[in-house]
Design a protein around this motif. Structure first.
Motif, PDB file in Angstrom:
ATOM      1  N   ARG A 185       0.823  -1.223   0.000  1.00 51.86           N
ATOM      2  CA  ARG A 185       0.000   0.000   0.000  1.00 51.86           C
ATOM      3  C   ARG A 185       0.851   1.265   0.000  1.00 51.86           C
ATOM      4  NH1 ARG A 185      -3.443  -3.058   3.636  1.00 51.86           N
ATOM      5  NH2 ARG A 185      -2.362  -2.114   5.396  1.00 51.86           N
ATOM      6  N   LEU A 186       2.135   1.152   0.298  1.00 59.62           N
ATOM      7  CA  LEU A 186       3.002   2.333   0.325  1.00 59.62           C
ATOM      8  C   LEU A 186       3.242   2.869  -1.078  1.00 59.62           C
ATOM      9  CD1 LEU A 186       5.824   1.238   2.816  1.00 59.62           C
ATOM     10  CD2 LEU A 186       3.899   2.766   3.275  1.00 59.62           C
ATOM     11  N   SER A 187       3.510   4.156  -1.161  1.00 52.53           N
ATOM     12  CA  SER A 187       3.880   4.769  -2.440  1.00 52.53           C
ATOM     13  C   SER A 187       5.300   4.327  -2.798  1.00 52.53           C
ATOM     14  CB  SER A 187       3.829   6.283  -2.321  1.00 52.53           C
ATOM     15  OG  SER A 187       4.831   6.724  -1.411  1.00 52.53           O
ATOM     16  N   LYS A 188       5.658   4.486  -4.065  1.00 52.98           N
ATOM     17  CA  LYS A 188       7.026   4.135  -4.487  1.00 52.98           C
ATOM     18  C   LYS A 188       8.064   4.943  -3.716  1.00 52.98           C
ATOM     19  CE  LYS A 188      10.096   2.360  -7.577  1.00 52.98           C
ATOM     20  NZ  LYS A 188      10.775   3.009  -8.631  1.00 52.98           N
ATOM     21  N   PRO A 189       7.882   6.268  -3.516  1.00 49.98           N
ATOM     22  CA  PRO A 189       8.876   7.012  -2.720  1.00 49.98           C
ATOM     23  C   PRO A 189       9.008   6.476  -1.290  1.00 49.98           C
ATOM     24  CG  PRO A 189       7.523   8.536  -3.977  1.00 49.98           C
ATOM     25  CD  PRO A 189       6.906   7.173  -4.139  1.00 49.98           C
ATOM     26  N   ALA A 190       7.922   6.041  -0.688  1.00 48.88           N
ATOM     27  CA  ALA A 190       7.988   5.486   0.668  1.00 48.88           C
ATOM     28  C   ALA A 190       8.759   4.161   0.673  1.00 48.88           C
ATOM     29  CB  ALA A 190       6.589   5.294   1.230  1.00 48.88           C
ATOM     30  N   LYS A 191       8.552   3.343  -0.356  1.00 49.38           N
ATOM     31  CA  LYS A 191       9.309   2.085  -0.466  1.00 49.38           C
ATOM     32  C   LYS A 191      10.791   2.385  -0.678  1.00 49.38           C
ATOM     33  CE  LYS A 191       5.429  -0.421  -2.423  1.00 49.38           C
ATOM     34  NZ  LYS A 191       4.846  -0.899  -3.664  1.00 49.38           N
ATOM     35  N   GLU A 192      11.084   3.370  -1.513  1.00 48.95           N
ATOM     36  CA  GLU A 192      12.479   3.750  -1.754  1.00 48.95           C
ATOM     37  C   GLU A 192      13.143   4.242  -0.466  1.00 48.95           C
ATOM     38  OE1 GLU A 192      14.231   3.056  -4.293  1.00 48.95           O
ATOM     39  OE2 GLU A 192      12.837   2.865  -5.963  1.00 48.95           O
ATOM     40  N   ALA A 193      12.389   4.943   0.387  1.00 46.78           N
ATOM     41  CA  ALA A 193      12.911   5.400   1.668  1.00 46.78           C
ATOM     42  C   ALA A 193      13.253   4.206   2.562  1.00 46.78           C
ATOM     43  CB  ALA A 193      11.917   6.327   2.357  1.00 46.78           C
ATOM     44  N   LEU A 194      12.429   3.167   2.551  1.00 43.55           N
ATOM     45  CA  LEU A 194      12.728   1.945   3.304  1.00 43.55           C
ATOM     46  C   LEU A 194      14.027   1.318   2.814  1.00 43.55           C
ATOM     47  CD1 LEU A 194       9.410  -0.099   3.667  1.00 43.55           C
ATOM     48  CD2 LEU A 194      10.828   0.796   5.503  1.00 43.55           C
ATOM     49  N   VAL A 195      14.170   1.245   1.506  1.00 41.91           N
ATOM     50  CA  VAL A 195      15.377   0.656   0.905  1.00 41.91           C
ATOM     51  C   VAL A 195      16.610   1.481   1.312  1.00 41.91           C
ATOM     52  CG1 VAL A 195      16.562   0.198  -1.279  1.00 41.91           C
ATOM     53  CG2 VAL A 195      14.142  -0.414  -1.012  1.00 41.91           C
ATOM     54  N   ALA A 196      16.496   2.804   1.244  1.00 42.51           N
ATOM     55  CA  ALA A 196      17.626   3.678   1.565  1.00 42.51           C
ATOM     56  C   ALA A 196      18.022   3.572   3.037  1.00 42.51           C
ATOM     57  CB  ALA A 196      17.275   5.125   1.213  1.00 42.51           C
ATOM     58  N   ALA A 197      17.043   3.335   3.912  1.00 42.47           N
ATOM     59  CA  ALA A 197      17.319   3.264   5.349  1.00 42.47           C
ATOM     60  C   ALA A 197      17.767   1.878   5.794  1.00 42.47           C
ATOM     61  CB  ALA A 197      16.075   3.681   6.131  1.00 42.47           C
ATOM     62  N   ALA A 198      17.656   0.883   4.936  1.00 39.83           N
ATOM     63  CA  ALA A 198      18.035  -0.487   5.309  1.00 39.83           C
ATOM     64  C   ALA A 198      19.537  -0.573   5.558  1.00 39.83           C
ATOM     65  CB  ALA A 198      17.622  -1.461   4.214  1.00 39.83           C
ATOM     66  N   PRO A 199      19.920  -1.386   6.571  1.00 44.30           N
ATOM     67  CA  PRO A 199      21.357  -1.543   6.865  1.00 44.30           C
ATOM     68  C   PRO A 199      22.110  -2.243   5.760  1.00 44.30           C
ATOM     69  CG  PRO A 199      20.017  -2.918   8.329  1.00 44.30           C
ATOM     70  CD  PRO A 199      19.090  -2.147   7.446  1.00 44.30           C
TER      71      PRO A 199
END
Length: 87
Positions: free
Chosen positions: A73-87
């Motif tokens: 349900r997240l937007s693509k920018p929100a998913k990209e933020a998750l990816v960027a914050a991943a260790p």
């Protein structure tokens, strides 16, 4: 007493066209290998899987399914933020 449940994971895979695919597995590395080989999801028939970019541990399969629905349900920018914050 029941045995402890096996951990499950929700993951994101980046396709060659930049799209992010969300799925669940009890072994995300094995599942990614299946996606890379062309098996496992029709999503990758048009744009091959390139990288496993995000993995999140969940307590059990039910929790992984709920988290997968939330991520989808997240937007693509929100998913990209998750990816960027991943260790």
């Amino acid at each position: 007493m029941s045995a402890p449940s096996k951990p499950w994971f929700v993951y994101l895979v980046r396709a060659a066209n930049g799209a992010l695919y969300c799925g669940i597995s009890d072994d995300p590395q094995r599942r990614f290998a299946m996606h890379r080989s062309g098996r496992g999801a029709r999503f990758f028939h048009t744009s091959p899987a390139q990288a496993l970019v995000y993995v999140e541990s969940c307590a059990d399969k039910g929790a992984a399914l709920r988290r997968e629905r939330a991520l989808k349900r997240l937007s693509k920018p929100a998913k990209e933020a998750l990816v960027a914050a991943a260790p």
